[in-house]
Each structure stands twice: as C-alpha cells, then as structure tokens.
Enzyme design. Structure first.
Site, PDB file in Angstrom:
ATOM      1  CE  LYS A 179       1.357   3.195  -1.270  1.00  0.00           C
ATOM      2  NZ  LYS A 179       1.151   2.427  -0.049  1.00  0.00           N
ATOM      3  CE  LYS A 254       5.210  -3.391  -0.026  1.00  0.00           C
ATOM      4  NZ  LYS A 254       4.104  -3.395   0.967  1.00  0.00           N
TER       5      LYS A 254
END
Length: 303
Positions: A179, A254
């Site tokens: 990811k 983030k």
C-alpha cells in the site's frame, strides 16, 4: 459486486465506520452477514445503523463472539490504541477468530498487531485497500493482503464481497508495504499531472488539448482519469465540484508519510516521492479536507 457468501453466514465485528468503513460494512450486511459495528463518532454510528449495521457501544462489544473482526481506522496510533489496548477487542474474540486490519498504517504497528493476535490464538491479516470511496460503495476495492495464506483463504469470501481484486502480497506486514508503495506512485503521478496542467496553462496550451495528449500517450495514468486536477475534463471529478473530497488530501499526505518511513527503513532515498509528499503536506496544512487533486492549487500559487 458479489453479495453471495459460500457456506454459513458469519458474525462480524467492524470497528471504524467512517468514509470507507461504513460502505464496506454495509456491503457485508447486504450479503446477509450479521455486522456489529462501532465508531467513536455519533454521526458515523447513526449512518451505519441506517445501513443495517447493529451499532454497539464499544470496540470490545463489537468483538464479543465475532467470527471475524475488521478494522478501518485512520492512523497507526488509532490501531494501537484500539487493538493493542489491555483488555481490548482482541481479548474479547474467541480463539481462532480472524482479524482483518484494513487501515493504512506503518509496518511496525502492523507487525505488532500480528504478534498480539497470535499470542491470543487469533489469525491476523493486514489488508489495506485501494479504490477510494467509489470502490468501497460498489464493492470493487483492491485488497493488498499480508499474512498466512490459509487465513486468507478462510476470509476470502468476505474480501470478495467488499472488493473485486485480492492480491496476496506475502507474510505479515506485506500488505502495508504494498500500500505504501502504491500510494507513493499515485501521489507522485498526481502531483506531476497537476504540474503539467499548470505549465500548459501558463504557456497558452488549453487543458483540454493537454488532456487529449496525456490520455492517449505515455503520460497517461490512473491519477489522470480518476483524480484529474483540472476541471471540465472528467465526468464526476472533484475538480468539477470545488474539490469536494473523493480522497482527502490529508489522507494522501498521511500515506506519503508512510511511504517515506518505509523508504527510510529500506535504505532508499526518495526524490520524486519526497517532492510529492512536500506538495501534499502544503495542501493539507490549510486545506486537508479538500480532495487530493486540489494539489494543483499549491502548484499555481508558486507558478
């Protein structure tokens, strides 16, 4: 979207009923599963209840008696505070239950969750997703999964309800690594695309003409078609709706921070990825609620 689950219906605890978690939980309900959900915000709880989720009063209550516990939380700190808490939801699960953490978090936290679960006789998977809100609603998410393949097979029918593609990445933490790398590539492509549109505008080339070239040439990308930063080019784009968030800038910032942490641990110097992170951090500082494609506004300010 596959709403049929082979075998018996199961009881699922779901912690984190926000933008992504709510539609994921709703799809499990539609498939016939009993879903007991918890979120810290009343608005999220009320919305999930309207979707048929049995809203409970705590994370621990969501886990009691569940066959599977799914978490979709914003940050690693949240995952630690929930899943690694003394007498937390992990301790409420029966031995052999499956824990699926679909939060996008740092690898060390993910590994700690795996270790904590294993000590309690639980089967843990890290399974962050890609596909955004539309993917969550339509059940077309891509799951990047780290963990034991036997456990993945055990939970496969649930993944097939919530997503369209399951990528088995490797052992514990591998899903989070995948990811982080994916988001770094997406963020870099998005920022480069925004810069290209500003260059074109400043030199007199129309956004439409540039889009026509990029979308049919080597500059084509998923970011261009799904998060085009210039308005009037892609139906349903955030750019056509004052950058109302499809994927908030703060969330991509983030993710790029997680990618930077992963790169540091791997001994890799980021150049393109670091630049993309800087631009998303600039946008997030004042307008993190906007869609990530609004990064074009930070490029324009400096042009």
């Amino acid at each position: 979207m596959n709403l049929q689950k082979a075998g018996n219906m199961s009881t699922i605890g779901f912690i984190g009923l926000g933008t992504m978690g709510r539609p994921m939980a709703a799809n499990l309900v539609k498939a016939g599963h009993e879903v007991r959900g918890f979120d810290v915000t009343a608005q999220a709880r009320d919305a999930a209840a309207a979707d048929g989720v049995q809203v409970v009063t705590s994370a621990v209550e969501a886990a009691i008696g569940a066959d599977t516990l799914i978490t979709m939380l914003p940050k690693g700190d949240h995952v630690r505070s929930v899943l690694l808490a003394d007498d937390g939801p992990l301790s409420a699960l029966p031995a052999g239950a499956v824990v699926i953490d679909s939060s996008s978090i740092d690898v060390p936290t993910s590994l700690d969750v795996h270790a904590a679960g294993e000590k309690l006789g639980l089967e843990v998977l890290d399974a962050p997703v890609s596909g955004g809100l539309a993917g969550a609603v339509n059940g077309t998410l891509t799951f990047m999964i780290g963990g034991n393949e036997t456990t993945i097979d055990k939970a496969r029918s649930l993944f097939e309800i919530m997503g369209a593609r399951i990528v088995v990445c490797g052992g514990a933490g591998a899903g989070q690594v995948a990811k982080a790398c994916n988001q770094m590539v997406f963020g870099s492509a998005l920022v480069a695309t925004a810069e290209a549109f500003v260059i074109a505008e400043n030199l007199g080339l129309s956004a439409q003409k540039l889009f026509d070239v990029l979308s049919t040439s080597s500059g084509d990308s998923w970011a261009l078609h799904n998060f085009c930063p210039a308005p009037g080019l892609v139906d349903g784009s955030a750019a056509d709706n004052d950058y109302a968030p499809k994927f908030a800038a703060a969330l991509l910032a983030k993710d790029l921070g997680l990618a930077a942490t992963a790169a540091e641990s791997a001994g890799v110097e980021l150049v393109v990825g670091a630049g993309a992170r800087t631009k998303l951090d600039e946008l997030s500082a004042d307008n993190g609620h906007l869609d990530a494609s609004a990064v074009i506004t930070t490029v324009k300010v400096q042009s």
